[in-house]
Design a protein around this motif. Structure first.
Motif, PDB file in Angstrom:
ATOM      1  N   PRO A 333      51.419  40.857 137.602  1.00 54.68           N
ATOM      2  CA  PRO A 333      50.724  40.476 138.839  1.00 54.68           C
ATOM      3  C   PRO A 333      49.215  40.354 138.693  1.00 54.68           C
ATOM      4  CG  PRO A 333      51.414  42.777 138.925  1.00 54.68           C
ATOM      5  CD  PRO A 333      52.058  42.184 137.710  1.00 54.68           C
ATOM      6  N   ASP A 334      48.640  40.909 137.626  1.00 55.32           N
ATOM      7  CA  ASP A 334      47.192  40.830 137.439  1.00 55.32           C
ATOM      8  C   ASP A 334      46.759  39.572 136.690  1.00 55.32           C
ATOM      9  OD1 ASP A 334      46.812  43.201 138.771  1.00 55.32           O
ATOM     10  OD2 ASP A 334      46.884  44.423 136.955  1.00 55.32           O
ATOM     11  N   GLU A 335      47.701  38.693 136.379  1.00 55.34           N
ATOM     12  CA  GLU A 335      47.395  37.410 135.760  1.00 55.34           C
ATOM     13  C   GLU A 335      47.698  36.310 136.768  1.00 55.34           C
ATOM     14  OE1 GLU A 335      49.605  37.169 132.132  1.00 55.34           O
ATOM     15  OE2 GLU A 335      48.613  38.913 131.233  1.00 55.34           O
ATOM     16  N   TYR A 336      46.779  35.339 136.887  1.00 57.84           N
ATOM     17  CA  TYR A 336      46.859  34.369 137.983  1.00 57.84           C
ATOM     18  C   TYR A 336      46.833  32.925 137.494  1.00 57.84           C
ATOM     19  CZ  TYR A 336      45.876  38.083 141.372  1.00 57.84           C
ATOM     20  OH  TYR A 336      45.944  39.213 142.145  1.00 57.84           O
ATOM     21  N   VAL A 337      47.630  32.104 138.163  1.00 60.39           N
ATOM     22  CA  VAL A 337      47.479  30.652 138.113  1.00 60.39           C
ATOM     23  C   VAL A 337      46.687  30.261 139.355  1.00 60.39           C
ATOM     24  CG1 VAL A 337      48.650  28.429 138.150  1.00 60.39           C
ATOM     25  CG2 VAL A 337      49.651  30.352 136.907  1.00 60.39           C
ATOM     26  N   LEU A 338      45.691  29.403 139.186  1.00 63.22           N
ATOM     27  CA  LEU A 338      44.790  29.048 140.282  1.00 63.22           C
ATOM     28  C   LEU A 338      44.969  27.590 140.690  1.00 63.22           C
ATOM     29  CD1 LEU A 338      42.189  29.554 142.055  1.00 63.22           C
ATOM     30  CD2 LEU A 338      40.869  28.843 140.043  1.00 63.22           C
ATOM     31  N   TYR A 339      45.027  27.342 141.997  1.00 65.03           N
ATOM     32  CA  TYR A 339      44.965  25.984 142.542  1.00 65.03           C
ATOM     33  C   TYR A 339      43.742  25.899 143.457  1.00 65.03           C
ATOM     34  CZ  TYR A 339      49.684  24.742 140.966  1.00 65.03           C
ATOM     35  OH  TYR A 339      50.789  24.446 140.202  1.00 65.03           O
ATOM     36  N   THR A 340      42.983  24.807 143.342  1.00 67.41           N
ATOM     37  CA  THR A 340      41.790  24.627 144.172  1.00 67.41           C
ATOM     38  C   THR A 340      41.791  23.254 144.842  1.00 67.41           C
ATOM     39  OG1 THR A 340      40.465  23.740 142.334  1.00 67.41           O
ATOM     40  CG2 THR A 340      40.399  26.120 142.684  1.00 67.41           C
ATOM     41  N   ALA A 341      41.182  23.201 146.014  1.00 61.48           N
ATOM     42  CA  ALA A 341      40.930  21.944 146.729  1.00 61.48           C
ATOM     43  C   ALA A 341      39.874  22.246 147.785  1.00 61.48           C
ATOM     44  CB  ALA A 341      42.197  21.408 147.387  1.00 61.48           C
TER      45      ALA A 341
END
Length: 578
Positions: A333-341
């Motif tokens: 849970p401490d590793e993230y995939v990020l989406y931005t807009a």
């Protein structure tokens, strides 16, 4: 304007969505912790990525009710409330400050009073060059601590492309002192002008070609004023984009030094105006452009030309917000995939209505930003809803940023004040300005050749019987014109993939023609409106692909990296070692 107020509890929606992915809501849910929404949330959407749901979200965010989503305005911030409520409805948890969906971004709006302000260029014969705001000049200041600023009779110097790039053995400011002077420079960089792939990056714009860099460098050189000469081809947009974007209220982050590190006045002039000015000093602008292509170029004074300026401005201290939601992974849970807009656009202008009678798009001065960037915001929510139905191993972070149109300020603020450490973000995907042109055989990667995220996208596209393509207009510098760059500068591998150009019906020619029409007729204009006639089938396919890229990262323990030699590779390595 009549507004529909819908009271919803974001906290209650979040709790409900986390337990039930059917995504049905009662629009009039009320609690003590309520937010008044100007437009209702969708009554029902599907975890599947489909055109119908994308259309609902785009149409809502581009509605006149949000008045062009101007940051810091009541209507603009209401669109951020809507996005947060929608995040809660589809099952995301708050990832912002104080267990909310928001990150506060302190900002200022500076509005030049054009009736009581001026920028004047005086020819050697003592006559003033005709300058009319919006018609052939725009100007502003980044100084935030004074309502009145002025300077008088400064020398004017042409500094080529205004670039200092040691790695290319290039210095357009070499051998001169620019303290107290006005500098005038060309847009883009020498690589574009020559097409030489060995010079800078050839046709592909570098950061040295961006207007943001040029104004920053002019200030470092001590200039009192900095002016860019607009030309459509190297800028990649027409003068109307310049006049619309840099007139009216200009947003900025609160600067700790009040803007003292910037030139007193910044602005643009048209090419025709520059030619007349240079000719008055006995100089040929086109000949000087040729000289500016070489690293042997030296600054050229415009003998006898003087620049003066006075700015009278209002300064409003405001707040805007980034909107941040997350899905928590079950394994790491401490590793993230990020989406931005980015959610913001240009807001509503106060100028008189323009356009021919009967042209519906000209009936108001609301810059709705349907393509730019209601599409990206809708895509972010669509992917979030799809992932909420997945059993993720890693976590997913969904970041909807403000102030992109003001120079990527919302993402820059987040990059400096991350809610999740950058070293815990495995990779990110940015979505900005998708054209609704139907299905294509390809998908374009802006800044192609950057990271291993492209390898993942390539594999996904094979399954769609499509191919990956590099940006066909690298000279436009799109890689430096959207929010992923703020995270890339911190080392996070970022993918910015746009829709394709090779249309199933009409091929590349049809795709390029559609893009050209949008840029010429709608980009940063009130005409960027949603239409029920949009063909979102290609957009649907693109978002399915970007969802799959993120999902594959979320369901693995791989850490995609920048390709060897990339300008951000060393930053990433250092970040992961700390």
């Amino acid at each position: 304007m009549k507004r529909l107020l819908i009271s919803v509890s974001i906290a209650a929606l979040s709790a409900c969505g986390a337990q039930d992915n059917s995504n049905d809501i009662e629009p009039d849910t009320v609690s003590a912790d309520e937010t008044e929404l100007l437009l209702p949330l969708p009554e029902q959407t599907s975890p599947a990525i489909v055109s119908e749901d994308l259309a609902i979200r785009i149409k809502t965010l581009a509605d006149d009710t949000f008045e062009g989503r101007g940051p810091g305005t009541e209507a603009g911030e209401a669109s951020a409330d809507w996005i947060a409520a929608e995040m809660a409805r589809i099952g995301l948890s708050p990832a912002g400050e104080d267990e909310t969906f928001f990150q506060t971004v302190k900002m200022v709006n500076q509005t030049v009073d054009t009736e009581n302000s001026h920028f004047q260029l005086t020819k050697p014969d003592g006559t003033a060059l005709p300058l009319t705001p919006k018609e052939n000049v725009v100007f502003w200041t980044k100084h935030q601590d004074k309502n009145e600023l002025s300077f008088d009779a400064t020398d004017v110097v042409f500094v080529g492309y205004g670039s200092v790039a040691p790695e290319y053995e290039w210095d357009d400011y070499a051998g001169a002192d620019f303290s107290g002077k006005t500098v005038i420079m060309l847009v883009n960089d020498p690589g574009f002008a020559t097409g030489d792939p060995e010079l800078f990056k050839g046709k592909a714009m570098t950061y040295y070609g961006r207007w943001t860099y040029k104004f920053e460098e002019a200030a470092r050189q001590g200039a009192t004023a900095a002016i860019i000469i607009h030309e459509t081809e190297p800028a990649s947009y027409g003068w109307d984009v310049v006049s619309n974007s840099w007139s009216g209220a200009q947003s900025d982050l609160v600067r700790s030094d009040g803007g003292a590190d910037r030139a007193m006045l910044e602005g643009w002039i048209t090419r025709d105006t520059a030619e007349e000015l240079f000719a008055s000093a006995g100089l040929d602008l086109e000949a000087l452009k040729q000289q500016a292509k070489s690293n042997s170029f030296t600054p050229v004074p415009l003998e006898g030309v003087k620049a003066s300026g006075k700015i009278s401005q209002s300064i409003d201290q405001l707040e805007s917000r980034n909107v941040v939601g997350k899905l928590t992974g079950k394994v790491t849970p401490d590793e993230y995939v990020l989406y931005t807009a980015h959610w913001d656009h240009l807001g509503k202008k106060s100028e008189e209505k323009t356009g021919a009678p009967g042209e519906d798009f000209y009936q108001d001065q609301i810059f709705n930003g349907a393509v730019d960037n209601a599409t990206g915001s809708a895509a972010l929510l669509e992917i979030a809803e799809a992932m909420a139905a997945d059993d993720l191993e890693r976590s997913a972070l969904f970041l909807s940023v403000t102030l992109e149109e003001s120079g990527l300020l919302g993402s820059a603020f987040y990059a400096e004040n991350p809610l999740i450490p950058h070293s815990q973000v495995v990779a990110g995907i940015n979505m900005d300005g998708a054209l609704p042109i139907g299905r294509t055989k390809d998908m374009v990667v802006v800044g192609y050749g950057a990271s291993e995220l492209e390898d993942i996208l390539r594999d996904v596209l094979v399954e769609q019987d499509r191919v990956i393509k590099p940006d066909s207009k690298p000279e436009a510098g799109y890689f430096y014109r959207s929010d992923h760059i703020s995270l890339a500068k911190k080392g996070v591998p970022m993918l910015y993939a746009d829709g394709g150009q090779d249309k199933l019906d009409g091929g590349v020619a049809a795709g390029k023609a559609a893009a050209a029409v949008y840029t010429a007729e709608r980009y940063h204009k009130p005409m960027d409106e949603y239409s029920d006639g949009w063909d979102l089938s290609g957009f649907e396919e693109d978002i399915q692909a970007l969802y799959q890229v993120g999902l594959r990262i979320a369901q693995s323990d791989d850490w995609p990296t920048w390709y060897e030699g990339n300008e951000f590779e060393a930053i990433r390595k250092q970040s992961l070692e700390e």
